[in-house]
Design a protein around this motif. Sequence first.
Motif, PDB file in Angstrom:
ATOM      1  N   LYS A 100       0.820  -1.226   0.000  1.00  8.41           N
ATOM      2  CA  LYS A 100       0.000   0.000   0.000  1.00  8.41           C
ATOM      3  C   LYS A 100       0.853   1.275   0.000  1.00  8.41           C
ATOM      4  N   GLU A 101       2.159   1.120  -0.166  1.00  5.74           N
ATOM      5  CA  GLU A 101       3.064   2.267  -0.090  1.00  5.74           C
ATOM      6  C   GLU A 101       2.741   3.339  -1.138  1.00  5.74           C
ATOM      7  N   LYS A 102       2.501   2.936  -2.357  1.00  5.26           N
ATOM      8  CA  LYS A 102       2.190   3.900  -3.433  1.00  5.26           C
ATOM      9  C   LYS A 102       0.891   4.650  -3.135  1.00  5.26           C
ATOM     10  N   GLU A 103      -0.096   3.951  -2.573  1.00  6.09           N
ATOM     11  CA  GLU A 103      -1.379   4.599  -2.257  1.00  6.09           C
ATOM     12  C   GLU A 103      -1.217   5.630  -1.140  1.00  6.09           C
ATOM     13  N   VAL A 104      -0.401   5.322  -0.134  1.00  7.26           N
ATOM     14  CA  VAL A 104      -0.153   6.288   0.935  1.00  7.26           C
ATOM     15  C   VAL A 104       0.582   7.493   0.364  1.00  7.26           C
ATOM     16  N   GLU A 105       1.579   7.244  -0.462  1.00 10.13           N
ATOM     17  CA  GLU A 105       2.319   8.342  -1.092  1.00 10.13           C
ATOM     18  C   GLU A 105       1.368   9.222  -1.909  1.00 10.13           C
ATOM     19  N   ARG A 106       0.500   8.612  -2.680  1.00  5.10           N
ATOM     20  CA  ARG A 106      -0.449   9.369  -3.507  1.00  5.10           C
ATOM     21  C   ARG A 106      -1.406  10.187  -2.633  1.00  5.10           C
ATOM     22  N   LEU A 107      -1.897   9.586  -1.550  1.00  2.00           N
ATOM     23  CA  LEU A 107      -2.790  10.291  -0.636  1.00  2.00           C
ATOM     24  C   LEU A 107      -2.109  11.543  -0.078  1.00  2.00           C
ATOM     25  N   LEU A 108      -0.842  11.415   0.295  1.00  2.00           N
ATOM     26  CA  LEU A 108      -0.110  12.559   0.832  1.00  2.00           C
ATOM     27  C   LEU A 108       0.142  13.616  -0.235  1.00  2.00           C
ATOM     28  N   ARG A 109       0.573  13.195  -1.411  1.00  2.00           N
ATOM     29  CA  ARG A 109       0.799  14.164  -2.496  1.00  2.00           C
ATOM     30  C   ARG A 109      -0.488  14.898  -2.854  1.00  2.00           C
ATOM     31  N   ASP A 110      -1.575  14.167  -2.960  1.00  2.00           N
ATOM     32  CA  ASP A 110      -2.863  14.774  -3.309  1.00  2.00           C
ATOM     33  C   ASP A 110      -3.400  15.641  -2.167  1.00  2.00           C
ATOM     34  N   GLY A 111      -2.959  15.390  -0.948  1.00  2.00           N
ATOM     35  CA  GLY A 111      -3.427  16.149   0.204  1.00  2.00           C
ATOM     36  C   GLY A 111      -2.986  17.594   0.220  1.00  2.00           C
ATOM     37  N   LEU A 112      -1.956  17.924  -0.537  1.00  4.25           N
ATOM     38  CA  LEU A 112      -1.452  19.292  -0.557  1.00  4.25           C
ATOM     39  C   LEU A 112      -2.545  20.285  -0.949  1.00  4.25           C
ATOM     40  N   GLU A 113      -3.379  19.920  -1.892  1.00  2.00           N
ATOM     41  CA  GLU A 113      -4.446  20.818  -2.337  1.00  2.00           C
ATOM     42  C   GLU A 113      -5.394  21.164  -1.179  1.00  2.00           C
TER      43      GLU A 113
ATOM     44  N   PHE B 236       6.035   6.828   6.442  1.00  2.04           N
ATOM     45  CA  PHE B 236       5.807   8.185   5.966  1.00  2.04           C
ATOM     46  C   PHE B 236       5.543   9.087   7.155  1.00  2.04           C
ATOM     47  N   GLY B 237       5.581  10.374   6.918  1.00  7.76           N
ATOM     48  CA  GLY B 237       5.286  11.313   7.984  1.00  7.76           C
ATOM     49  C   GLY B 237       4.715  12.602   7.437  1.00  7.76           C
TER      50      GLY B 237
ATOM     51  N   SER C  67      -9.916  12.344   5.570  1.00  7.27           N
ATOM     52  CA  SER C  67      -9.638  11.383   4.501  1.00  7.27           C
ATOM     53  C   SER C  67      -8.644  10.328   4.973  1.00  7.27           C
ATOM     54  N   LEU C  68      -7.611  10.766   5.648  1.00 12.66           N
ATOM     55  CA  LEU C  68      -6.591   9.846   6.157  1.00 12.66           C
ATOM     56  C   LEU C  68      -7.186   8.872   7.172  1.00 12.66           C
ATOM     57  N   MET C  69      -7.995   9.369   8.069  1.00 13.08           N
ATOM     58  CA  MET C  69      -8.594   8.491   9.079  1.00 13.08           C
ATOM     59  C   MET C  69      -9.589   7.515   8.442  1.00 13.08           C
ATOM     60  N   ALA C  70     -10.327   7.964   7.437  1.00 12.53           N
ATOM     61  CA  ALA C  70     -11.292   7.085   6.766  1.00 12.53           C
ATOM     62  C   ALA C  70     -10.601   5.938   6.035  1.00 12.53           C
ATOM     63  N   LYS C  71      -9.389   6.178   5.534  1.00 11.05           N
ATOM     64  CA  LYS C  71      -8.670   5.165   4.763  1.00 11.05           C
ATOM     65  C   LYS C  71      -7.603   4.438   5.582  1.00 11.05           C
ATOM     66  N   SER C  72      -7.422   4.824   6.836  1.00 11.99           N
ATOM     67  CA  SER C  72      -6.306   4.271   7.609  1.00 11.99           C
ATOM     68  C   SER C  72      -6.374   2.760   7.762  1.00 11.99           C
ATOM     69  N   SER C  73      -7.546   2.189   7.961  1.00 12.07           N
ATOM     70  CA  SER C  73      -7.619   0.733   8.145  1.00 12.07           C
ATOM     71  C   SER C  73      -7.286  -0.019   6.855  1.00 12.07           C
ATOM     72  N   GLN C  74      -7.496   0.594   5.705  1.00 12.88           N
ATOM     73  CA  GLN C  74      -7.164  -0.033   4.426  1.00 12.88           C
ATOM     74  C   GLN C  74      -5.680   0.110   4.095  1.00 12.88           C
ATOM     75  N   LEU C  75      -5.096   1.274   4.461  1.00 12.09           N
ATOM     76  CA  LEU C  75      -3.750   1.596   4.002  1.00 12.09           C
ATOM     77  C   LEU C  75      -2.646   1.433   5.036  1.00 12.09           C
ATOM     78  N   LEU C  76      -2.989   1.531   6.317  1.00 11.68           N
ATOM     79  CA  LEU C  76      -1.955   1.604   7.345  1.00 11.68           C
ATOM     80  C   LEU C  76      -1.953   0.391   8.261  1.00 11.68           C
ATOM     81  N   VAL C  77      -0.770   0.061   8.763  1.00  8.30           N
ATOM     82  CA  VAL C  77      -0.598  -1.049   9.696  1.00  8.30           C
ATOM     83  C   VAL C  77      -1.378  -0.768  10.981  1.00  8.30           C
ATOM     84  N   HIS C  78      -1.341   0.480  11.439  1.00 15.83           N
ATOM     85  CA  HIS C  78      -2.062   0.905  12.637  1.00 15.83           C
ATOM     86  C   HIS C  78      -2.449   2.369  12.465  1.00 15.83           C
ATOM     87  N   SER C  79      -3.265   2.884  13.349  1.00 17.52           N
ATOM     88  CA  SER C  79      -3.683   4.281  13.266  1.00 17.52           C
ATOM     89  C   SER C  79      -2.469   5.197  13.268  1.00 17.52           C
TER      90      SER C  79
END
Length: 105
Positions: A16-29, A50-51, A73-85
């Motif tokens: 899920k690394e690419k998806e987390v990276e994309r979420l962060l890049r897209d979050g700038l807007e 990531f941080g 958005s991050l919290m809604a997707k955290s269970s799909q993308l992240l090991v833990h909150s």
Amino acid sequence: MANAALFVRLEAKPGKEKEVERLLRDGLEAIESEPGTTTWYAIRLGFSTFGIFDTFPDDASRQAHLTGHLAKSLMAKSSQLLVHSPTIEKADLLAVKLPEAEHAY
């Protein structure tokens, strides 16, 4: 002047690394529409780690950011993308160096 900060650590699930990276890049807007966010950095600390580091003029702005669009958005997707909150650490800034303003001549 920024006085408050946040450091958020994110550990992507395997694959899920690419998806987390994309979420962060897209979050700038979304962050650009937050007047209380002074600076915002999305960073990669390792292959799957990531941080986010951001600064604010005061605690009220920091709290508003924590309920903003990217945070939701991050919290809604955290269970799909992240090991833990996400690990969220509040910090107070002790010293800051920012670029000098450009002078018009």
